[in-house]
Design an enzyme around this catalytic site. Structure first.
Site: not given
Lengths: 449, 449
Positions: B78, B153, B177
């Protein structure tokens, strides 16, 4: 300095020798409290309750079953400690004048050792102030000159000790509230390392700054009482790692830093008294400065206001009239601080701890006067010293807040008398956890040594 | 579910047997990333850098010096984890597109095991949102139907895994997330107990809620990767007491509470899918309710906003244009929250933890759907389910914030497919520290078992 030279240590000796009784000590204390009613040192005092305790103590001792060396010795309690037999009002009109039936942990520890829990002392309303001029029962008065304040918030405790009513008393310290009145009244006052002493049952002012501590008439008495404060209390999470009292030796020539410079101004008289006192020891002493003192002071003030406003939120909403207007104004100010501002204050606190513990190097103790000036006169709103002109409130916490912001152990000890006959105190701050060592360092500078 | 059934475990087996090489795996992953460019899953991907890593891995393995079973396996990261070779932008226009030369602790752990650090995945700007529709490189798209969102996210990580580009990817989870896009895309997503996994080098959203976690294609892969997350990291104070990964057995008949009621509504289709999945295990399952869900949700939201506003304070003041208007509005909202409100939120958090851990009794896992609805369509601003009508953002965190507010380990696993062909995920939450046990409980309900 006072009509009564008795310390807890001397009282314990006399009890052990059988040359006095708890009944005698307690009656004498009650009589002196009466004689010095002008000090306004006590908010609750019940002769029957304390004489009953003394009777039980004397019976134990007669049976050879004294609980400890302090069994039978009267100790006064600041009015924000819960006590089984007396109301606990924090000298606020908001709290009921009725006993809760519960002892704070430190009070319970002393009671278990047989100490006489000798009434409750006057304090600054909710401990939210350092002058002791705001209280439900009116201001305390300095035993050395009743025209002068005691400082606070543990003003009644310091006055009772300095006047020789009791040998020791309990205080609490969020920005100097043990040390300030000790310095102003000429007593010894100790604030332990944050998280070593239980606050359970002590009404909070600011939970991340508050510490309870003893006020007494000798260094030895402080050492005698400290074990009742230190150690793990399952009822106070902050003490989860707390070590109990254990003797720590001090280096023969400790390294001291005398903190001076911008933001740490003091009167010339106070500065000279501290420098003279420092010359009396064997320590190596250097002057050092703290940069940006004002920003760290602001961080301390923000944390204090926010935590106090949070604690009092409900009472402030339900009964605003329960607070004096000055305390209410403080709490309302606390409510206006934003969360990000409070977090910034916490970051500054972290920076301040680093600065003291790391940037200043390998010191054994930091030195400051306890107060920049001797105890102010009642009604005197501002203090002038070293080119500064500040409120009397700010002058009282002037040197004391760093010990709370950094969580350091601190002691105030009397070192001199001012030209107007008032005590001058010196403060030493130790590294976190070195409470016992700090006592031994302070011993070098003790005029009673 | 995807064109590529490969898991990290199967890749590790093939490498061990010599039936594939890291070079093969990495080239395949690069090709698939190219083929599924429509997902917009990657923000940084440099074939030269990853092929160099693969070459080194193959040389190690050929020399019999493989560093671990995952040596040579591509894992995507990420874009809020610092990575030596790639820029870290949190998909915000505010951060420079230049590598910092530093690995986050979890990335460093994986690199030390020989894993191929395979590019950076698209994410919701600064992780401050759960739809993954706000990003410097535009929204991610769901591999099951590109007209639908991935959730966020960690949307790029989940999309890359679900599409079979990589066998696993790293996410971070402040209100779901990791779990939200795993649920929406049909992957397995794990959030460790708060304080067991290092966040060092992961750009924070809200430091008291953030946890890093893996996203993968099987429960076994989650277990294989978890050891690289758990344990003490001197660079993350929250991990001071963190235990490393260690197998924990689960009871044969674990006691599960299926949380339902006001504030926890879901679509009928999702409810039935979860109930059907629960029937497939050996657990005892009862329905239970949480009172006042809405007030605890508000506490989570306040803590998140305040901590994010504090972290971004300087950047927000210096370069407000660096944030999209929606993120800026969130941060401005965080700045308006007072410190006493934030403290009230922390008190509610304490109450919530007590409620889950004590009041609800001796459960082994709590059950919720991961999402109340399957992945919404792009452009669909509101979701209707179970009599509620909420923003798509709120629908994404609907069930996930409790795991962060209480710091519990949580897993999302795919259990069904909706009538419109999108995955339905089920979430299990364990007691603090029981991360490994939770994996074994989840195994009961795993359709790939």
């Amino acid at each position: 300095m006072s009509p009564n030279p008795e310390t807890v240590t001397s009282q314990a000796d006399a009890l052990a020798k059988g040359s006095t009784t708890s009944g005698d000590l307690t009656r004498t204390a009650l009589r002196r409290a009466q004689e010095r009613a002008d000090l306004n040192a006590f908010v609750s005092l019940d002769p029957d309750v304390v004489l009953d305790q003394a009777k039980e103590s004397d019976a134990r001792r007669a049976a050879g079953k004294a609980l400890s060396p302090i069994d039978g010795i009267p100790i006064a309690i600041k009015d924000n400690y819960l006590t089984r037999d007396f109301p606990t009002t924090a000298c606020s009109k908001a709290l009921p004048r009725a006993a809760t039936g519960v002892d704070a942990t430190v009070v319970a520890n002393l009671r278990a050792a047989g100490a006489i829990i000798f009434g409750k002392t006057n304090m600054h309303e909710w401990a939210f102030g350092a002058t002791n001029t705001t209280s439900s029962i009116g201001p305390t008065r300095n035993p050395h000159n009743t025209d002068h304040i005691t400082g606070g918030s543990s003003g009644g405790s310091a006055a009772a000790v300095a006047a020789g009513i009791v040998g020791a008393a309990l205080g609490s310290d969020t920005g100097g509230s043990v040390r300030i009145p000790s310095g102003a009244c000429g007593a010894y006052g100790f604030k332990p390392t944050y998280g070593r002493a239980s606050r359970h049952g002590v009404l909070p002012l600011s939970w991340s700054l508050d510490a309870p501590g003893p006020i007494a008439r000798s260094l030895n008495d402080i050492a005698l009482l400290l074990p009742y404060f230190l150690g793990v209390d399952p009822n106070d999470a902050s003490t989860a790692q707390a070590k109990p009292f254990k003797e720590q030796s001090a280096p023969a020539t400790p390294r001291l830093l005398n903190l001076v410079g911008k933001g740490l101004e003091r009167s010339e008289e106070v500065d000279l008294a501290v420098r003279k006192a420092l010359e009396g020891g064997e320590a190596s002493v250097e002057d050092a400065e703290i940069p940006n003192v004002q920003s760290f002071f602001a961080a301390w003030e923000a944390i204090l206001h926010v935590e106090a406003a949070s604690y009092h939120q409900k009472l402030l909403a339900d009964e605003p009239a329960a607070f004096t207007s000055v305390t209410r104004a403080h709490l309302e100010a606390g409510r206006q601080i934003t969360a990000t501002e409070a977090m910034h204050a916490q970051k500054l606190r972290g920076r301040f701890i680093e600065l003291l513990l790391n940037d200043l190097g390998g010191w054994d103790a930091l030195v400051l006067p306890t107060l920049p000036v001797p105890a102010p006169r009642h009604g005197q709103d501002r203090q002038r010293f070293g080119g500064r002109d500040v409120t009397t409130q700010d002058s009282m916490t002037w040197f004391c807040w760093p010990g709370n912001l950094a969580g350091l152990p601190c002691i105030s000890l009397p070192v001199d008398t001012s030209t107007n006959g008032l005590p001058i105190g010196m403060m030493l701050m130790g590294r976190p956890g070195s409470d016992e060592r700090l006592l031994n360092i302070a011993n070098q500078f003790d005029r009673d040594r």
